[in-house]
Each structure stands twice: as structure tokens, then as C-alpha cells.
Design an enzyme around this catalytic site. Structure first.
Site, PDB file in Angstrom:
ATOM      1  N   GLU A  95       0.825  -1.213   0.000  1.00  8.67           N
ATOM      2  CA  GLU A  95       0.000   0.000   0.000  1.00  8.67           C
ATOM      3  C   GLU A  95       0.851   1.250   0.000  1.00  8.67           C
ATOM      4  OE1 GLU A  95      -3.479  -1.431   3.026  1.00  8.67           O
ATOM      5  OE2 GLU A  95      -2.704   0.577   3.275  1.00  8.67           O
ATOM      6  N   CYS A 108       3.190   8.547   1.157  1.00 11.76           N
ATOM      7  CA  CYS A 108       3.588   7.638   2.236  1.00 11.76           C
ATOM      8  C   CYS A 108       3.869   6.281   1.606  1.00 11.76           C
ATOM      9  CB  CYS A 108       2.451   7.541   3.261  1.00 11.76           C
ATOM     10  SG  CYS A 108       2.737   6.290   4.524  1.00 11.76           S
ATOM     11  N   CYS A 115       5.699  -7.171   7.842  1.00  7.05           N
ATOM     12  CA  CYS A 115       6.595  -6.594   8.848  1.00  7.05           C
ATOM     13  C   CYS A 115       6.786  -7.625   9.948  1.00  7.05           C
ATOM     14  CB  CYS A 115       5.954  -5.333   9.442  1.00  7.05           C
ATOM     15  SG  CYS A 115       7.025  -4.443  10.590  1.00  7.05           S
ATOM     16  N   CYS A 119       4.118  -5.072  16.338  1.00  6.47           N
ATOM     17  CA  CYS A 119       3.398  -4.121  17.201  1.00  6.47           C
ATOM     18  C   CYS A 119       1.937  -4.557  17.307  1.00  6.47           C
ATOM     19  CB  CYS A 119       3.505  -2.702  16.641  1.00  6.47           C
ATOM     20  SG  CYS A 119       5.200  -2.119  16.549  1.00  6.47           S
ATOM     21  N   CYS A 122      -1.020  -2.922  15.228  1.00  2.32           N
ATOM     22  CA  CYS A 122      -0.756  -2.643  13.812  1.00  2.32           C
ATOM     23  C   CYS A 122      -1.238  -3.771  12.917  1.00  2.32           C
ATOM     24  CB  CYS A 122       0.743  -2.424  13.617  1.00  2.32           C
ATOM     25  SG  CYS A 122       1.188  -2.080  11.915  1.00  2.32           S
ATOM     26  N   CYS A 336      -3.742   1.475   8.607  1.00  5.09           N
ATOM     27  CA  CYS A 336      -2.688   1.166   7.637  1.00  5.09           C
ATOM     28  C   CYS A 336      -2.602  -0.350   7.482  1.00  5.09           C
ATOM     29  CB  CYS A 336      -1.336   1.656   8.167  1.00  5.09           C
ATOM     30  SG  CYS A 336      -1.440   3.259   8.928  1.00  5.09           S
TER      31      CYS A 336
HETATM   32  N1  SAH Z   1       7.727   0.507  11.260  1.00  2.00           N
HETATM   33  C1  SAH Z   1       7.761   1.942  11.280  1.00  2.00           C
HETATM   34  C2  SAH Z   1       6.933   2.595  10.209  1.00  2.00           C
HETATM   35  C3  SAH Z   1       5.589   2.037   9.859  1.00  2.00           C
HETATM   36  S1  SAH Z   1       4.231   2.307  10.929  1.00  2.00           S
HETATM   37  C4  SAH Z   1       7.375   2.443  12.663  1.00  2.00           C
HETATM   38  O1  SAH Z   1       7.063   1.621  13.523  1.00  2.00           O
HETATM   39  O2  SAH Z   1       7.445   3.639  12.913  1.00  2.00           O
HETATM   40  C5  SAH Z   1       3.855   4.021  10.859  1.00  2.00           C
HETATM   41  C6  SAH Z   1       3.260   4.552  12.156  1.00  2.00           C
HETATM   42  O3  SAH Z   1       1.894   4.128  12.314  1.00  2.00           O
HETATM   43  C7  SAH Z   1       3.998   4.083  13.395  1.00  2.00           C
HETATM   44  O4  SAH Z   1       4.108   5.123  14.313  1.00  2.00           O
HETATM   45  C8  SAH Z   1       3.059   3.004  13.919  1.00  2.00           C
HETATM   46  O5  SAH Z   1       3.294   2.727  15.267  1.00  2.00           O
HETATM   47  C9  SAH Z   1       1.713   3.628  13.615  1.00  2.00           C
HETATM   48  N2  SAH Z   1       0.568   2.711  13.623  1.00  2.00           N
HETATM   49  C10 SAH Z   1       0.502   1.437  13.181  1.00  2.00           C
HETATM   50  N3  SAH Z   1      -0.731   0.947  13.360  1.00  2.00           N
HETATM   51  C11 SAH Z   1      -1.461   1.936  13.916  1.00  2.00           C
HETATM   52  C12 SAH Z   1      -2.807   2.036  14.355  1.00  2.00           C
HETATM   53  N4  SAH Z   1      -3.656   1.006  14.251  1.00  2.00           N
HETATM   54  N5  SAH Z   1      -3.212   3.209  14.873  1.00  2.00           N
HETATM   55  C13 SAH Z   1      -2.361   4.258  14.984  1.00  2.00           C
HETATM   56  N6  SAH Z   1      -1.090   4.220  14.590  1.00  2.00           N
HETATM   57  C14 SAH Z   1      -0.638   3.060  14.082  1.00  2.00           C
END
Ligand code: SAH
Length: 361
Positions: A95, A108, A115, A119, A122, A336
Site C-alpha cells: 500500500e 507515504c 513486517c 506491534c 498494527c 494502515c
Molecule cells: N515501522 C515503522 C513505520 C511504519 S508504521 C514504525 O514503527 O514507525 C507508521 C506509524 O503508524 C507508526 O508510528 C506506527 O506505530 C503507527 N501505527 C501502526 N498501526 C497503527 C494504528 N492502528 N493506529 C495508529 N497508529 C498506528
């Protein structure tokens, strides 16, 4: 078996110069070729009309031209945000998002298919890592969107699927290509790389002394909460992470951004805001608050608007710079990685039909 072909859009101008000479052509052809790849954003070798036929023939025979295929696009009726689903040459899906701001267009991009950082909130983490993207595959997200809209792209954020610092060499090559004066020539200051906090890589990136913005996904004000949300916190604790951020500032002079996704009842209390303020006190930084985007498979909720504003005010009382992230494309949202997840399995993972021209082996 045929040797793997050189991925031509992943080569620097210097490398193309060596290649062109090896192919028995004049050096200046390398610059023309680079412009076809990175300014005109060519989709086929046949478009490269100022190159001699002999060179085009050799390029087709010996190299591969990575082109992404657009599988779907969702357009926000509210602010014109466009969310793209692209397939890679091997059929994997990724995406990318185009956001239109007053100060210009921002893309973006994803840095990996899937990944492995895990997290908890995510959507991209759910299927695990498939593979890192090549420099060409990262660049192509910017190029396809630029070509499709006919609009100038002035900013890039590496905040899509994947952990960019888990694909370090390819990320650096991508950054070099994006900022090269012979290519799109995007200013380093207009590029943001977001990481969950891989400490040794942050230090390595600091030593590159680029002028890009580093964003850290912090999401918690103490080690216990951060561990619950982000497995990477088991490996690197908050003090180590903040030390690496201070080092980044010392090496580059660039203010670090901390991203903090607010999750109701988990990290959004006043005490949490105070704890966070104390952690960041004296640091040259900026905090970006993001009400968590609910993911179907996960049980996390957004705090209400009042709570978000109270959290912000608390931080401001300590003199911390804070913004609440403006939600773009609210109507096409879904967290995302959700568009990709929805399409996975429904698109033929085979090779692109139209790639023979690009000479993919
Ligand atoms: N791996 C990198 C970049 C990708 S995620 C990182 O961790 O920064 C981009 C951002 O979106 C990160 O800050 C991540 O923690 C956040 N993110 C992912 N899923 C999310 C969600 N469901 N709600 C809010 N932020 C989210």
C-alpha cells in the site's frame, strides 16, 4: 540457469556509468538512462527514445526494469487523499498513500511487504514479514503516483507497511535516489523515516548525517506499557532509545519527532502524559499524537476527543511541542495495512502479464 538480472532502477548513477561502459557504450548515456528511470519514470525501455537501439537491446537482454502495477485506488471525497494498492513484480501486494497538503503533495510509502516487528495495534504485523522492498520498488511507489496524478510530489514519508531500518541498505539507496539532483531531487528535509526504534540502526543512520527527519514510534511513557504494545521494546529499552535520539540530533541537528498512538485505558492517562513529558524534557523534539486507528483483529479503542486534548495540554504545560495528527482520508480509512490485508488472496500472485518488455527473468 540464467543469472539473476540486474535491477536497473535500483542502481546509482555511478553504477549505471560502469554498466553502460561495460556494455560498450559512451559514459554520457548513463545520465540519459538515469533520467529515463528517475525523472521521466519510464515504464518500458522502448520509451527511452534518445538512447541508441543497440543500448536498448542490451538493456533488455541483461537487466530488469521494475514497474509496479496499480491494483486498486481508493479516493477520499473529503480531502482527495488517495490510497493505492500496488502489486510488485513477484505478485506481492503493498500500500501507498498520496496526501495533499497546503505545503505540497506527500507520498507515504511501504518499505517492506509485511513486517516482523509485531506491534500489537498494527494491521501490517498480522501476517509477519514477507520480504524487504528493493530500492526500485520503494521509488516506484512515488513514481507511479506522480505519473498517475500528473502532480508534483514534494514530500516522502516512509511510514507505510514495514520497518525501514529492518531494510537498511535498500532504504539508504532509495533515499540517495530520491534526493539525487539527477533524479526527482527531493529535498532531504522533506523526507521522514519512521522507526519502531531499532537502536543500533538509528545510530548508524545518524552517522550518515542526512538532513531527513527521524520519527520514533514511542507510544508509551514507560517500559512496561511499551513492552505490552511493542515487542521491540524487549530488545531496546526507553533510555537506550532516547540516547540514540539525542545522538541523532547531535549528528544531524535535526529535531526528532515522537509518534504516540493514544489507546484508551492503555497509555492515555494524565499520569502518562506527565511521565512522557519528564522523559522528553530538555530534548529538542516534537510529539505527534495519533488516536489509535482501530484494527478489526485487535481490541484497542481510541480515547474520546476530550481525553486527546487533555493529554496534549498536559504535555504543553511542560513546554513540549505537540500536534494532534490531522486525519487524512477519514472516509477511506481503516488502519494502515488493511487495504492490503483485504486484497491478499484475491489477487493472482503470479507474475505481471505485461512484464516481458521490461525483461524480468
Ligand atoms: N515501522 C515503522 C513505520 C511504519 S508504521 C514504525 O514503527 O514507525 C507508521 C506509524 O503508524 C507508526 O508510528 C506506527 O506505530 C503507527 N501505527 C501502526 N498501526 C497503527 C494504528 N492502528 N493506529 C495508529 N497508529 C498506528
Amino acid at each position: 540457469m540464467e543469472q539473476e538480472r540486474m535491477d536497473i532502477r535500483s542502481q546509482t548513477l555511478e553504477e549505471l556509468t560502469v554498466l553502460v561502459e561495460e556494455l560498450g557504450e559512451k559514459r554520457f548515456r548513463a545520465k540519459q538512462l538515469y533520467q529515463w528511470l528517475h525523472v521521466h519514470r519510464a515504464e518500458t525501455f522502448d520509451e527511452m527514445t534518445n538512447l541508441p537501439k543497440s543500448l536498448i537491446g542490451k538493456l533488455k537482454a541483461h537487466t530488469a526494469l521494475t514497474v509496479l502495477r496499480q491494483e486498486a485506488v481508493q479516493v477520499s471525497a473529503i480531502d482527495g487523499t488517495r490510497k493505492y494498492l500496488f502489486s510488485l513484480p513477484d505478485g506481492n501486494l503493498i500500500e501507498s498513500v498520496l496526501m495533499r497538503y497546503q505545503h505540497g503533495n506527500s507520498v507515504c510509502i511501504s518499505s517492506q511487504a509485511g513486517c516482523r516487528m509485531g506491534c500489537r495495534f498494527c494491521a501490517s504485523a498480522i501476517g509477519g514479514l514477507v520480504r524487504g522492498l528493493t530500492p526500485a520498488e520503494m521509488a516506484e511507489q512515488v513514481y507511479r503516483i506522480g505519473r498517475e496524478t500528473g502532480e508534483r510530489i514534494s514530500n516522502i514519508v516512509v511510514m507505510g507497511t514495514g520497518e525501514p531500518l529492518d531494510n537498511y541498505e535498500n532504504l539508504l539507496r532509495f533515499l540517495t535516489m530520491m534526493t539525487d539532483e539527477n533524479g526527482l531531487h527531493i529535498s532531504q528535509r522533506n523526507i521522514t523515516v519512521s522507526t519502531c526504534g531499532i537502536v543500533p540502526r538509528i545510530r548508524q543512520l545518524a552517522d550518515e548525517k542526512l538532513q531527513i527527519t527521524l520519527a520514533i514510534s514511542l507510544h508509551a511513557s514507560n517500559q512496561k506499557t511499551r513492552r505490552e504494545l511493542m515487542p521491540v521494546a524487549e530488545k531496546y529499552d526507553i533510555p537506550e532509545l532516547l540516547d540514540a535520539c539525542r545522538y541523532y540530533f547531535r549528528q544531524t541537528g535535526r529535531r526528532v519527532t515522537f509518534e504516540y498512538s493514544l489507546v484508551a485505558g492503555v497509555n492515555d492517562s494524565d499520569a502518562g502524559a506527565e511521565e512522557l513529558a519528564k522523559l522528553l524534557l530538555g530534548m529538542n523534539c516534537h510529539v505527534n499524537l495519533i488516536p489509535v486507528n482501530p484494527v478489526k483483529e485487535r481490541n484497542y479503542r481510541q480515547p474520546d476527543r476530550r481525553r486527546v486534548h487533555d493529554f496534549k495540554n498536559k504535555l504543553e504545560k511542560y513546554g513540549i511541542n505537540v500536534t494532534i495528527r490531522r486525519e487524512m482520508g477519514r472516509d477511506i480509512d481503516g488502519a494502515c495495512g488493511q487495504l492490503r490485508k483485504r486484497y491478499m488472496g484475491s489477487v493472482d500472485p503470479g507474475l505481471h502479464e505485461d512484464e516481458t518488455d521490461g525483461g524480468l527473468g
